[in-house]
Write a protein that holds these residues in place. Structure first.
Motif, short mmCIF file in Angstrom:
data_model
loop_
_atom_site.label_atom_id
_atom_site.label_comp_id
_atom_site.label_asym_id
_atom_site.label_seq_id
_atom_site.Cartn_x
_atom_site.Cartn_y
_atom_site.Cartn_z
N GLN A 125 0.76 -1.27 -0.14
CA GLN A 125 0.09 -0.26 0.20
C GLN A 125 0.89 1.21 0.04
O GLN A 125 0.76 2.17 -0.93
CB GLN A 125 -0.69 -0.01 1.12
N VAL A 126 1.61 1.62 0.81
CA VAL A 126 2.70 2.44 0.94
C VAL A 126 3.43 2.74 -0.24
O VAL A 126 3.58 3.81 -0.76
CB VAL A 126 3.53 2.55 2.31
N GLY A 127 4.03 1.48 -0.98
CA GLY A 127 4.81 1.60 -1.93
C GLY A 127 4.07 1.97 -3.39
O GLY A 127 4.40 2.92 -4.18
N PHE A 128 2.72 1.60 -3.40
CA PHE A 128 1.81 2.00 -4.44
C PHE A 128 1.35 3.39 -4.25
O PHE A 128 1.51 4.29 -5.26
CB PHE A 128 0.59 1.11 -4.47
N LEU A 129 1.20 4.03 -2.92
CA LEU A 129 0.87 5.16 -2.68
C LEU A 129 2.08 6.24 -3.11
O LEU A 129 2.08 7.24 -3.94
CB LEU A 129 0.70 5.58 -1.32
#
Length: 177
Positions: A125-129
């Motif tokens: 999630q954080v990587g995609f964000l």
């Protein structure tokens, strides 16, 4: 001769020293922050957040009025990519709160989930964000310490991997009801 006497442990000190440089410590701090984020958010909110990220990206990418927003006085000197990144963050926040307040929250609940699975979802999630934000913002507008992350998050290949990663891990990350 003892087995311990035969071991060459001199490289351990060098490896520990290599992990204490400023870039390594920054990386370790980022991993720790993501782990704390994952533990505090929890499984259901992480799934809702992932869904919100995909929807917000679609809305921000398809938003047809960026030209109009660029004529608004306090936005007039802002790059279109930064405007789209701002639109994405607004759409993400709005979508997250809309989904969090509906019955969709209970339908997306994955029951009990292992901590490792929650952390894996949080990393995705954080990587995609990060990848989405670096996708919108031009490379030249990034501060130097963030520009160093561009090859991991901001290239088209990295963006594709980060967009695909949450979808790829979801079948393997399931809860127990």
């Amino acid at each position: 001769m003892d087995v311990l006497d035969q071991l060459d442990l001199s490289h351990i000190g060098a490896n520990i020293q290599a992990l204490t440089g400023p870039q390594e410590l920054f990386g370790i701090a980022i991993v720790a922050i993501i782990a704390l984020y994952g533990m505090s958010v929890g499984k259901t909110r992480a799934i809702i957040s992932l869904l919100s990220i995909y929807i917000a990206f679609t809305l921000a990418s398809a938003f047809p009025f960026v030209g109009f927003l660029e004529r608004v006085p306090f936005i007039a000197n802002t790059d279109a990519g930064i405007v789209r990144a701002g639109l994405f963050l607004v759409a993400y926040t709005g979508t997250f709160f809309i989904f969090h307040g509906t019955s969709l929250r209970s339908r997306l609940s994955m029951g009990e989930m292992k901590l490792a699975h929650v952390l894996l979802i949080s990393v995705a999630q954080v990587g995609f964000l990060m990848s989405i934000l670096l996708w919108f913002v031009p490379f030249t507008a990034l501060p130097d310490h963030i520009a160093a992350l561009h090859s991991y998050f901001g290239t088209p290949e990295a963006f594709f991997v980060w967009a695909l990663l949450p979808l790829g891990i979801m079948p393997f990350v399931h809860g127990h009801k």
